[in-house]
Motif scaffolding. Structure first.
Motif, PDB file in Angstrom:
ATOM      1  N   ALA A 308     -36.428-142.849 -71.768  1.00  0.00           N
ATOM      2  CA  ALA A 308     -37.420-143.638 -70.751  1.00  0.00           C
ATOM      3  C   ALA A 308     -38.727-143.073 -70.767  1.00  0.00           C
ATOM      4  N   THR A 309     -38.592-141.468 -70.786  1.00  0.00           N
ATOM      5  CA  THR A 309     -39.834-141.053 -70.837  1.00  0.00           C
ATOM      6  C   THR A 309     -40.982-141.343 -71.758  1.00  0.00           C
ATOM      7  N   TRP A 310     -40.236-141.505 -73.227  1.00  0.00           N
ATOM      8  CA  TRP A 310     -41.088-141.764 -74.475  1.00  0.00           C
ATOM      9  C   TRP A 310     -41.329-143.271 -74.367  1.00  0.00           C
ATOM     10  N   ARG A 311     -40.497-143.973 -73.924  1.00  0.00           N
ATOM     11  CA  ARG A 311     -40.817-145.395 -73.826  1.00  0.00           C
ATOM     12  C   ARG A 311     -41.939-145.652 -72.699  1.00  0.00           C
ATOM     13  N   ASP A 312     -42.007-144.997 -71.748  1.00  0.00           N
ATOM     14  CA  ASP A 312     -43.215-145.005 -71.096  1.00  0.00           C
ATOM     15  C   ASP A 312     -44.573-144.652 -71.626  1.00  0.00           C
ATOM     16  N   GLN A 313     -44.474-143.408 -72.466  1.00  0.00           N
ATOM     17  CA  GLN A 313     -45.729-143.371 -73.219  1.00  0.00           C
ATOM     18  C   GLN A 313     -46.241-144.401 -74.141  1.00  0.00           C
ATOM     19  N   LEU A 314     -45.401-145.086 -74.768  1.00  0.00           N
ATOM     20  CA  LEU A 314     -45.429-146.198 -75.846  1.00  0.00           C
ATOM     21  C   LEU A 314     -46.002-147.304 -75.281  1.00  0.00           C
ATOM     22  N   TRP A 315     -45.335-147.439 -73.850  1.00  0.00           N
ATOM     23  CA  TRP A 315     -45.866-148.788 -73.078  1.00  0.00           C
ATOM     24  C   TRP A 315     -47.345-148.434 -72.586  1.00  0.00           C
ATOM     25  N   SER A 316     -47.653-147.201 -72.297  1.00  0.00           N
ATOM     26  CA  SER A 316     -48.933-146.988 -71.832  1.00  0.00           C
ATOM     27  C   SER A 316     -50.041-147.189 -72.927  1.00  0.00           C
ATOM     28  N   LEU A 317     -49.670-146.623 -74.323  1.00  0.00           N
ATOM     29  CA  LEU A 317     -50.404-146.977 -75.493  1.00  0.00           C
ATOM     30  C   LEU A 317     -50.764-148.558 -75.632  1.00  0.00           C
ATOM     31  N   PRO A 418     -34.315-150.867 -68.247  1.00  0.00           N
ATOM     32  CA  PRO A 418     -33.364-150.027 -69.003  1.00  0.00           C
ATOM     33  C   PRO A 418     -32.803-150.635 -70.270  1.00  0.00           C
ATOM     34  N   THR A 419     -32.450-149.939 -71.212  1.00  0.00           N
ATOM     35  CA  THR A 419     -31.966-150.218 -72.508  1.00  0.00           C
ATOM     36  C   THR A 419     -30.505-150.692 -72.243  1.00  0.00           C
ATOM     37  N   ALA A 420     -29.644-151.251 -73.134  1.00  0.00           N
ATOM     38  CA  ALA A 420     -28.403-151.653 -72.895  1.00  0.00           C
ATOM     39  C   ALA A 420     -27.517-150.332 -72.683  1.00  0.00           C
ATOM     40  N   ALA A 421     -27.778-149.228 -73.695  1.00  0.00           N
ATOM     41  CA  ALA A 421     -27.158-148.299 -73.485  1.00  0.00           C
ATOM     42  C   ALA A 421     -27.319-147.357 -72.028  1.00  0.00           C
ATOM     43  N   THR A 422     -28.552-147.408 -71.515  1.00  0.00           N
ATOM     44  CA  THR A 422     -28.773-146.824 -70.206  1.00  0.00           C
ATOM     45  C   THR A 422     -28.112-147.806 -68.989  1.00  0.00           C
ATOM     46  N   VAL A 423     -28.070-149.066 -69.304  1.00  0.00           N
ATOM     47  CA  VAL A 423     -27.559-149.700 -68.160  1.00  0.00           C
ATOM     48  C   VAL A 423     -25.924-149.240 -68.350  1.00  0.00           C
ATOM     49  N   LEU A 424     -25.237-149.192 -69.560  1.00  0.00           N
ATOM     50  CA  LEU A 424     -24.025-148.809 -69.523  1.00  0.00           C
ATOM     51  C   LEU A 424     -23.639-147.501 -69.047  1.00  0.00           C
ATOM     52  N   ALA A 425     -24.648-146.406 -69.390  1.00  0.00           N
ATOM     53  CA  ALA A 425     -24.280-145.148 -68.789  1.00  0.00           C
ATOM     54  C   ALA A 425     -24.516-145.115 -67.224  1.00  0.00           C
ATOM     55  N   SER A 426     -25.390-145.984 -66.723  1.00  0.00           N
ATOM     56  CA  SER A 426     -25.542-146.002 -65.354  1.00  0.00           C
ATOM     57  C   SER A 426     -24.348-146.603 -64.590  1.00  0.00           C
ATOM     58  N   ARG A 427     -23.839-147.608 -65.363  1.00  0.00           N
ATOM     59  CA  ARG A 427     -22.755-148.384 -64.725  1.00  0.00           C
ATOM     60  C   ARG A 427     -21.488-147.284 -64.895  1.00  0.00           C
ATOM     61  N   VAL A 428     -21.184-146.423 -66.031  1.00  0.00           N
ATOM     62  CA  VAL A 428     -20.210-145.682 -66.069  1.00  0.00           C
ATOM     63  C   VAL A 428     -20.418-144.586 -64.896  1.00  0.00           C
ATOM     64  N   ALA A 429     -21.621-144.082 -64.655  1.00  0.00           N
ATOM     65  CA  ALA A 429     -21.852-142.916 -63.596  1.00  0.00           C
ATOM     66  C   ALA A 429     -21.671-143.527 -62.323  1.00  0.00           C
ATOM     67  N   HIS A 430     -22.217-144.918 -61.978  1.00  0.00           N
ATOM     68  CA  HIS A 430     -21.547-145.443 -60.858  1.00  0.00           C
ATOM     69  C   HIS A 430     -20.146-145.633 -60.599  1.00  0.00           C
ATOM     70  N   LEU A 431     -19.547-146.154 -61.638  1.00  0.00           N
ATOM     71  CA  LEU A 431     -18.054-146.262 -61.407  1.00  0.00           C
ATOM     72  C   LEU A 431     -17.241-144.751 -61.074  1.00  0.00           C
ATOM     73  N   ALA A 432     -17.763-143.789 -61.782  1.00  0.00           N
ATOM     74  CA  ALA A 432     -17.365-142.518 -61.402  1.00  0.00           C
ATOM     75  C   ALA A 432     -17.643-142.089 -60.058  1.00  0.00           C
ATOM     76  N   THR A 433     -18.855-142.514 -59.675  1.00  0.00           N
ATOM     77  CA  THR A 433     -19.174-141.930 -58.291  1.00  0.00           C
ATOM     78  C   THR A 433     -18.240-142.679 -57.186  1.00  0.00           C
ATOM     79  N   THR A 434     -18.135-144.027 -57.475  1.00  0.00           N
ATOM     80  CA  THR A 434     -17.562-144.908 -56.529  1.00  0.00           C
ATOM     81  C   THR A 434     -16.189-144.547 -56.571  1.00  0.00           C
ATOM     82  N   ARG A 435     -15.665-144.268 -57.625  1.00  0.00           N
ATOM     83  CA  ARG A 435     -13.927-143.855 -57.826  1.00  0.00           C
ATOM     84  C   ARG A 435     -13.909-142.601 -56.941  1.00  0.00           C
TER      85      ARG A 435
END
Length: 641
Positions: A308-317, A418-435
């Motif tokens: 996301a850091t580099w996507r921000d730079q590309l968006w700013s360009l 967020p990209t699909a991979a980021t959403v999936l990673a966030s979902r996994v992290a959320h499930l791990a935390t809630t579990r």
């Protein structure tokens, strides 16, 4: 007669007021740009429109009550002496009070209507007012310089003056009707054209505002490039967060102005490293001797490894192309508005007196004349086309605003979400935390049950056993004591049974299992030592885990409210696949999840079901706790109501 005689000077006075309001409306734009003087400029607008309402009531017979404006809220002073405003602490109350005043002006619906009244009055309500003075001026001019034979000039001049006095009351009534449209208490009537103008105007100025914010993010990109060139990347961990903050500011304004949600795609900061066997903390290939330095050492890897850091730079360009495009509608509307309204109005102020005194009538469209000489407009373009040209430019700018806004939002969704991979990673992290939270809650519940059984029912059952053993020994020698011991054992067994029932009720209340969530909450309200109003609108039963979670989070919210509120209300409803529990109390407010474990426990229990907790608790109350669980009803209604 007096009414007709006074109407003409009143028309002149209102014209002067309209011209002053028109000038002040432009000063308000300057004040809004400078921000610091904006509240002072707004107070001047309030005084000017209050004078306009008073004169419209007295001279035009308009029914224009003064709007009721509540004073801005005072900054909230915490117990530690700091002042809190939207998650930020301030030592002095001045800046929070200033921000609260800006918030109040932003939410005041009459503010924008009064500004429109200031800007539009010279070309709407002001035009009828100009008719009587213009007729009198024409009559005086004809008398002073008769263009025809006196036998014709004098009657024409007298007729113009008489017509001015006859028309003046009607002009005042027309002004009062116009003032009622924007200065009245209700909303002005909205037509399809009005809705289109409102929607496209908002898109025009909001698109320009978003373009400005994107250019600020582009400045952050330039700062990163400079830091990379000067320090070979060593300063990037300190400059990259600048771009991230500016992009986050852009995301918030996109959500506020367009309703488009751009969730932040950034990875969370990694957890603190654990010490190795030698006591050092390893971060990549580097060993740190103390924990703060190790945590700080994770910062470059966290920033550089986040896509996301580099996507921000590309968006700013991309702002290099999109920002000028987003400014196009605003520029067209501004120049069009100038050509449509400002030029004719300003021309009247200086060219008409010169023409009357010298007989030389300057071109009214001097700006277009000047533009012709710098080559922006073809020489054959007629000067009189200023107003239709301004109208065309305004309509073109408004027409382009919505398509360009959609183009900008498409670019934003492409790189700022967020990209699909980021959403999936966030979902996994959320499930791990809630579990983990669910496991902790379950373990804590088991420990509580074990403790209650050990200290309560188990101890009483042991006492029953000892009592029965004593009865067996005393049966042959002392039957009176044996009978007393037997009665005591009976009482102890009854107490143990009651404790077991209470324990079972705490695990899963029987009324919840038998009658459902609505009746269980009603039964809970009857046991509460405070008046509790319960409103249930549920289509039927839900899955047992969902009902259990909804019951216990409502219990926890009721317990929190009962500590400080004299009256509580509970509402249960199910809409659009979401079970919603709302607990409202009229207590002192100021609840904060960070200062108590009860609300955090509710959040953890809801998170297991992807539920959410929303808290609204301003100082002074009331407090509204809204808990939502996404779920579907599993069976028809079984509640008693």
């Amino acid at each position: 007669m007096t009414r007709f005689a006074l109407a003409v000077p009143r028309c002149v006075a209102l014209v002067v007021l309209g011209v002053a309001g028109f000038a002040y409306g432009h000063l308000l734009v300057v004040g809004a740009t400078l921000v610091v003087i904006y509240p002072l400029a707004v107070s001047g607008q309030f005084r000017l429109t209050a004078l306009a309402r008073r004169l419209a009531r007295a001279w035009a017979g308009a029914d224009l009550p003064d709007p009721v404006r509540s004073p801005p809220r005072a900054p909230h002073r915490r117990e530690d002496g700091w002042y809190a405003h939207e998650g930020t602490l301030f030592r002095s109350p001045r800046l929070p009070a200033f921000l609260l005043k800006l918030d109040q002006h932003a939410k005041d619906p009459t503010l924008s209507r009064e500004w429109l009244w200031l800007i539009l009055t010279p070309v709407t309500g002001g035009l009828p007012l100009l008719v009587p003075p213009a007729l009198i001026a024409a009559g005086v001019y004809v008398l002073a310089s008769p263009p025809w034979d006196p036998a014709w000039s004098v009657p024409v001049a007298v007729g113009a003056v008489v017509a001015a006095f006859l028309l003046a009351p009607g002009a005042l009534r027309a002004y009062g009707l116009w003032a009622g449209v924007l200065l009245g208490p209700g909303k002005p009537p909205q037509t399809a054209v009005g809705r289109w103008v409102t929607r496209t105007s908002a898109a025009t100025w909001r698109g320009a505002g978003l373009a400005g914010l994107s250019l600020a993010a582009f400045g952050g990109l330039l700062l990163n490039l400079l830091a990379a060139a000067v320090s070979w990347g060593g300063l990037l961990p300190y400059t990259l967060p600048v771009t991230r903050s500016l992009v986050q500011l852009y995301r918030r304004h996109v959500g506020r102005w367009t309703g488009t949600d751009l969730p932040a795609p950034y990875r969370p900061y990694p957890p603190s490293p654990s010490p190795a066997e030698d006591g050092n903390y390893r971060v990549g290939r580097v060993l740190y001797t103390d924990l703060p330095a190790a945590v700080q050492g994770q910062r470059p890897g966290w920033l550089f490894g986040d896509p996301a850091t580099w996507r921000d730079q590309l968006w700013s360009l991309g702002s290099v192309v999109l920002a000028p495009l987003s400014f196009v509608p605003a520029v067209l509307v501004a120049f069009g508005f100038y050509g449509l309204f400002c030029q004719p109005l300003t021309w009247v102020g200086w060219a008409v007196p010169i023409g009357l005194l010298t007989g030389y009538w300057a071109t009214p469209f001097y700006l277009w004349f000047g533009i012709e000489h710098v080559g922006l407009v073809a020489p054959w373009f007629p000067d009189w086309a200023s107003m239709p040209g301004g109208l065309v430019m305004t309509l073109l700018g408004l027409g382009l605003a919505s398509p360009l806004m959609r183009l900008r939002l498409s670019w934003d969704r492409l790189l700022l979400t967020p990209t699909a991979a980021t959403v999936l990673a966030s979902r996994v992290a959320h499930l791990a935390t809630t579990r983990a939270d669910a496991v902790d809650v379950q373990a804590a519940e088991l420990r509580r049950i074990e403790r209650d059984l050990h200290d309560g029912a188990q101890a009483r059952l042991i006492a029953v056993g000892l009592g029965l053993a004593a009865v067996a020994r005393l049966m042959e020698t002392d039957q009176v004591r044996a009978r007393r011991q037997l009665e005591q054992a009976q009482e102890t067994s009854a107490a143990a049974l009651a404790e077991l029932r209470d324990l079972v009720r705490g695990i899963h209340p029987p009324v919840l299992a038998e009658r459902g969530l609505g009746d269980a909450i009603r039964a809970l309200a009857l046991d509460t030592p405070l008046p509790v109003d319960v409103d249930v609108d549920l289509p039927g039963r839900f899955d047992a885990p969902v009902e259990s979670a909804a019951y216990f989070v409502t219990c926890e919210a009721l317990t929190n409210a009962a500590r400080c509120a004299p009256r509580i209300s509970v509402s249960l409803s199910h809409r659009d696949g979401t079970l919603r529990m709302v607990v409202t109390d009229d207590g002192p407010g100021g609840a904060d999840p960070a200062r108590g474990t009860g609300l955090r426990g509710i959040q953890r229990r809801l998170a297991t079901f992807d539920g959410t907790l929303t808290l609204h608790s301003p100082p002074g109350g009331p407090t509204v706790v809204t808990m939502e669980i996404p779920c579907a009803s599993s069976s028809p209604r079984t509640s008693t109501s």
